[in-house]
Structures are given as structure tokens and as C-alpha cells.
Design a protein around this motif. Structure first.
Motif, PDB file in Angstrom:
ATOM      1  N   ASP A   1      -0.081   6.771  -7.425  1.00  0.00           N
ATOM      2  CA  ASP A   1       0.108   8.281  -7.481  1.00  0.00           C
ATOM      3  C   ASP A   1       0.900   8.334  -8.906  1.00  0.00           C
ATOM      4  O   ASP A   1       1.904   7.744  -9.163  1.00  0.00           O
ATOM      5  CB  ASP A   1       0.633   8.972  -6.565  1.00  0.00           C
ATOM      6  CG  ASP A   1      -0.330   8.989  -5.042  1.00  0.00           C
ATOM      7  OD1 ASP A   1       0.321   8.513  -4.122  1.00  0.00           O
ATOM      8  OD2 ASP A   1      -1.161   9.287  -5.276  1.00  0.00           O
TER       9      ASP A   1
ATOM     10  N   LYS B   1       0.820  -1.320   0.050  1.00  0.00           N
ATOM     11  CA  LYS B   1       0.077   0.059   0.042  1.00  0.00           C
ATOM     12  C   LYS B   1       0.817   1.259   0.006  1.00  0.00           C
ATOM     13  O   LYS B   1       0.591   2.297  -0.515  1.00  0.00           O
ATOM     14  CB  LYS B   1      -1.010  -0.138   1.113  1.00  0.00           C
ATOM     15  CG  LYS B   1      -2.052   1.183   1.046  1.00  0.00           C
ATOM     16  CD  LYS B   1      -3.023   1.081   2.398  1.00  0.00           C
ATOM     17  CE  LYS B   1      -3.822   2.175   2.518  1.00  0.00           C
ATOM     18  NZ  LYS B   1      -4.796   2.088   3.723  1.00  0.00           N
ATOM     19  N   GLU B   2       2.036   1.257   0.689  1.00  0.00           N
ATOM     20  CA  GLU B   2       2.918   2.407   0.734  1.00  0.00           C
ATOM     21  C   GLU B   2       3.738   2.531  -0.299  1.00  0.00           C
ATOM     22  O   GLU B   2       4.126   3.383  -1.171  1.00  0.00           O
ATOM     23  CB  GLU B   2       3.596   2.303   1.991  1.00  0.00           C
ATOM     24  CG  GLU B   2       4.964   3.190   1.939  1.00  0.00           C
ATOM     25  CD  GLU B   2       4.378   4.866   2.018  1.00  0.00           C
ATOM     26  OE1 GLU B   2       5.100   5.601   1.700  1.00  0.00           O
ATOM     27  OE2 GLU B   2       3.231   5.073   2.326  1.00  0.00           O
TER      28      GLU B   2
ATOM     29  N   ARG C   1       1.472   3.167  -4.416  1.00  0.00           N
ATOM     30  CA  ARG C   1       0.296   4.062  -4.065  1.00  0.00           C
ATOM     31  C   ARG C   1      -0.490   4.207  -5.468  1.00  0.00           C
ATOM     32  O   ARG C   1      -1.807   4.732  -5.341  1.00  0.00           O
ATOM     33  CB  ARG C   1       0.736   5.532  -3.562  1.00  0.00           C
ATOM     34  CG  ARG C   1       1.463   5.284  -2.072  1.00  0.00           C
ATOM     35  CD  ARG C   1       1.348   6.499  -1.471  1.00  0.00           C
ATOM     36  NE  ARG C   1       2.564   6.620  -0.379  1.00  0.00           N
ATOM     37  CZ  ARG C   1       2.920   8.058   0.086  1.00  0.00           C
ATOM     38  NH1 ARG C   1       2.057   8.964  -0.357  1.00  0.00           N
ATOM     39  NH2 ARG C   1       3.886   8.074   0.872  1.00  0.00           N
TER      40      ARG C   1
END
Length: 507
Positions: free
Chosen positions: A501, A495-496, A499
Motif C-alpha cells: 500500500d 504479507k502483513e 502490503r
């Protein structure tokens, strides 16, 4: 008449010779004209180096972490050799030492590794770096080019400052540490701090606030010149000698320094700081250099160099580093003792940028932005205490030594991705070192193209650059064991790490 003219000529020649001699013996002063950094877009080192030098990438850590995965992922994306993990599984729980004593163990574990390498590997390069705080953004070709360039410029300064002593005593720089703005954890009255030379960086980098306490805190306007042991690079042979001496210092360090200021903060080698040992070694090296410089100079010119210089520590003038006017830890030069280790600093953040006391000095920039947009990004979130952009809006020559389209996503050029840029220096560091506010590792990760592209790299690692992704776990007298990505970076880290993004690649 002829004798009078001859006397005048001889006097003029004598004065000229005296001027040249004294010039080379003057105390340290900033040499901004000697400053080399990656912003000099046409500069490439001319120094000789081994052909295709091998690089050892060492990551001391006892356990895994999502931030270790970021470091390994960035190394893989940029084509670095497989990292070697040192100290894995070690237990460090001494309550009064930093991280239970694991920082001191970095010295012993790295030394064990260096001593395992044979003499035929003496010229190979070793990069030891913090495992949880550093990301690579430029490939090893640029790292190695800058390593040689930094040393080349540093050795020119050493030769200029020390004169014939440099050649006679074989003094040259071969090992580079990260540079910070504060002498820490050592205390300012100690050899580790007051003997550190001035930075060659321009003395107006923060305007009139440069090297004063005027800034966001008392150190943010200082030029970088103190040791930061977050990353160290040098040849195997020299690193082995330096780490051996550092380990000897660890073992002989007094319970509390004799010249502690009364706070007791120096206890247990500043509570187990590897940086404290290296900082003291640098200070001792600089004092020895000054002793040798004067030894090889004539008596009358040496006296002229003993006047107080502009060298300062925490705003206090040091004057003669062999005998500062304030209460200080003295150092007695011992004939035959080794104090020279070829240690120098990454003054201009060509290799890496430390965010401690410097978080506002750097930001992520796109080099295909219009100039006004680019400059607005350099000003965002900053104030009058901060520096102004000093670059030339160009990708430097040492980032053109290869075709970046071979590893950047979608065949892009450097101008088409975010690049972490030191605003004050105008440099694009090889590494970003988040040793300040640790939360910045999470805040800034989406800005880095490796984050957006990371999942693809992991899933296609055999095709992407070949080989595997993970690290070798090395222990003394044992066979190195490979630890793969899935073991080092379990699914709960995804998850980190990924992401989704796309901030780094927005056109």
C-alpha cells in the motif's frame, strides 16, 4: 501621622508577603499557561544534559510476533539503537495472572538488566516499552529533546507548587511514564488513584465535557493524568531505584488489598499488573510530597491549603489528599522510607499517544495539505463529543534538529509524509501506542510510511544507516545473543509487513 503612615506601609508589606506565601502553598490547580508540548514550534529545552546521551531500548517479550517486527522495523527506520529483548523464551502460565504472569516479570527482567549496568552508565537513558503495540515515527533526537523539555517544564511546576520544599528535599522529575485517562487497574478509593495530581493540560480541551463522564464512554473526555506503563523513560540510576522498589512491592503485595471495594478485583496485585505497582508508587510519592510541602511551610498558611480543592477522582472531589472525605485507603508517612522516585507523566503526548479511551483523539495527517483539507481530515469519523484540532499546522522546532531527508523515503520532508497527530493537543508524538483496539495496528499500518518503505529497509539495511536489523536477546549472567530479522520475522509475516500500500506517500 508619620507613625500612622509607617504602620500602613508595614501592613501592606505584610499582606503582600502573606499573599505571595499563600499563593505558593495553594493546592494543585491546572496550569495551562505552563503547558509545554511539541506544538510550541519555537520551543527547545535549555536544560543541561549529557553530550550525546546513550539510549538503551528495552523490549520485554517472551516470544515473537508480527507486531514485534513492526516495532523493530520502525526503530531501525528512524535510527534507534538496536533493541534489547528481555525475557525471551520465558514460560509464564499462571492461570489467574495477566498473560500468565509475564507482565509482572517485566519488572524483574528490567531490574536485572539495570543492575547489570555499572555506575559509569548511571546517566544513560533507558526506554522500556511494550514490544507489540508501539511504533516509532520520530527519531531518537526528538525523543531525547522532548524528554528533557518535559522534565524542565515539570520541574518548574514542582518548584512553583512546593516552594522551598522542592529544593530542600531535592524533589525533581527525572522519569516519565505514558499518561492515560483512567486509573486502572487500581480502584479509585486507593492511594494509587485519588492522590494523582491534576493534569496541567487546558481544562477545556473537550469543551464543557472535560473531566466529566460525558463522552464516547465515561473516560474519553478526561484529561490524561494516570500512569500507563506502556513506555517509561529515565536515567539508569533512577530507573534502577524505581524498578527495585516496584519489585519489592510485587513480592509483598497482599492476596487482596485491605481496601478492596469488595469485588476482589485487586487480588494477586490486580492479577499480575505491573502498572498497578507503579500506580501505587506514584500515589505514595504525591502524598509524601504534600507532607513535605506542609512541613516546610508555616503553620498558619498550611491551614489555608487544607480546604477541598478541585482535584477529583471519577467525578468525586478529593479535597485534602492526606484525608479525603470518602472511604479510602490511608497512607501513613514513615520517616526515612523512600517514596520519592521523580515520577511524572507525558501529559501532552509529546512522547507517545495511548489509544485506550483516546482512539478518536489522533489521526494521520499530511502537513502540506491545504488548511481546509487538513481540517476535514481531523473531523472525519468524529462527533460532537470529540475535541477540535488545537495545533498550528506547522512542524515543530524539535523536528528540525536534523535533516529528515537522510531517512525519509525519496528525500522527502516531514510535510510530505503522513504523521500521526494528536488532534486535541496539536502534538506529533514520537510514538503511537495501540493499547486500545488492537485491530487498529492492522488498520493503520498502511498509513505509516515505514510500511511502504519497510521491505527496502530490510533488504538494504547494511547501506541504510549501516549495521544490521534485529535485536539482542539479553539474559542474566549470559552473553547477549543477536537474533536477526529472518529469525524474528519469518517469511509468513511478510504479507502483513509489506502490503504494498502507498497511502502514506501519496502526493
Amino acid at each position: 501621622m508619620w507613625q500612622y503612615q509607617r504602620s500602613r506601609v508595614m501592613l501592606a508589606a505584610f499582606l503582600l508577603l502573606s499573599f505571595v506565601t499563600v499563593y505558593h502553598l495553594l493546592p494543585r490547580t491546572p496550569e495551562s499557561s505552563d503547558l509545554f508540548s511539541s506544538k510550541d514550534s519555537s520551543s527547545i529545552s535549555t536544560v543541561k544534559r549529557p553530550k550525546d546521551p546513550k539510549l538503551h531500548l528495552l523490549l520485554p517479550t517472551t516470544s515473537g510476533d508480527v507486531n514485534l517486527c513492526k516495532t523493530i522495523l520502525s526503530a531501525k527506520a528512524l535510527g534507534y539503537p538496536e533493541p534489547v529483548i528481555l525475557g525471551w523464551g520465558g514460560k509464564f502460565d499462571t492461570w489467574y495472572l495477566i498473560a500468565g504472569g509475564s507482565h509482572v516479570a517485566k519488572i524483574s527482567r528490567v531490574l536485572e538488566y539495570l543492575e547489570s549496568l555499572g555506575p559509569e552508565q548511571d546517566d544513560e537513558l533507558v526506554l522500556m516499552m511494550d514490544a507489540f503495540d508501539i511504533w516509532f515515527q520520530l527519531p531518537p533526537e526528538t525523543l531525547i529533546e522532548r524528554y528533557y523539555s518535559i522534565n524542565e517544564r515539570a520541574n518548574e511546576r514542582i518548584q512553583k507548587h512546593m516552594g522551598k520544599a522542592a529544593e530542600i528535599e531535592g524533589i525533581k522529575q527525572t522519569i516519565i511514564f505514558g499518561a492515560g485517562k483512567r486509573c486502572a487497574p487500581n480502584q479509585p478509593q486507593t492511594v494509587a488513584c485519588y492522590a494523582v495530581p491534576n493534569s496541567p493540560v487546558s481544562d477545556d480541551i473537550y469543551g464543557g465535557n472535560t473531566d466529566t463522564i460525558m463522552g464516547r464512554n465515561r473516560w474519553t473526555s478526561h484529561r490524561q493524568r494516570y500512569i500507563n506503563s506502556g513506555y517509561i523513560i529515565g536515567p539508569v540510576k533512577d530507573m534502577r531505584v524505581m524498578f527495585k522498589k516496584a519489585w519489592e512491592k510485587v513480592q509483598s503485595w497482599p492476596h487482596v488489598d485491605e481496601y478492596d471495594n469488595g469485588s476482589g478485583e485487586s487480588g494477586f496485585m490486580h492479577h499480575g499488573s505491573d502498572q498497578a505497582a507503579f500506580a501505587k508508587m506514584l500515589g505514595e510519592q504525591e502524598i509524601q510530597r504534600e507532607v513535605l510541602r506542609r512541613r516546610h511551610a508555616s503553620t498558619w498558611t498550611t491551614k489555608l491549603t487544607q480546604e477541598p480543592s478541585i482535584l477529583k477522582i471519577e467525578g468525586t472531589e478529593v479535597g485534602d489528599i492526606l484525608n479525603p472525605p470518602f472511604t479510602h485507603e490511608p497512607m501513613e508517612y514513615v520517616e526515612g522510607e523512600i517514596y520519592e522516585f521523580g515520577i511524572g507523566m507525558d501529559y501532552s503526548s509529546d512522547l507517545g499517544h495511548q489509544t485506550m479511551n483516546s482512539g478518536w483523539d489522533a489521526t494521520w495527517l499530511r502537513y502540506d495539505d491545504p488548511e481546509d483539507v487538513f481540517l476535514n481530515k481531523t473531523r472525519k469519523g468524529r462527533n460532537d463529543f470529540d475535541c477540535k484540532y488545537r495545533g498550528d499546522f506547522k512542524i515543530p522546532a524539535d523536528m528540525r534538529l536534523y535533516d529528515e531527508r537522510d531517512f525519509l523515503p525519496e528525500g522527502r520532508r516531514w510535510e510530505q509524509v503522513n504523521l500521526y497527530t494528536h488532534i486535541c493537543m496539536g502534538t506529533i508524538p514520537v510514538m503511537a501506542h495501540y493499547n486500545g483496539d488492537k485491530k487498529e495496528r492492522e488498520r493503520q499500518w498502511p498509513q505509516f510510511w515505514v510500511q511502504q518503505y519497510g521491505k527496502w529497509i530490510v533488504e538494504n539495511t547494511e547501506q541504510y544507516g549501516g549495521g544490521r536489523i534485529g535485536a539482542s536477546v539479553w539474559k542474566k549472567d549470559e552473553q547477549a545473543q543477536f537474533m536477526g530479522w529472518d529469525t524474528l520475522c519469518p517469511v509468513e509475516y511478510s504479507k502483513e509487513l509489506y502490503r504494498g500500500d502507498n497511502l502514506a506517500l501519496v502526493s
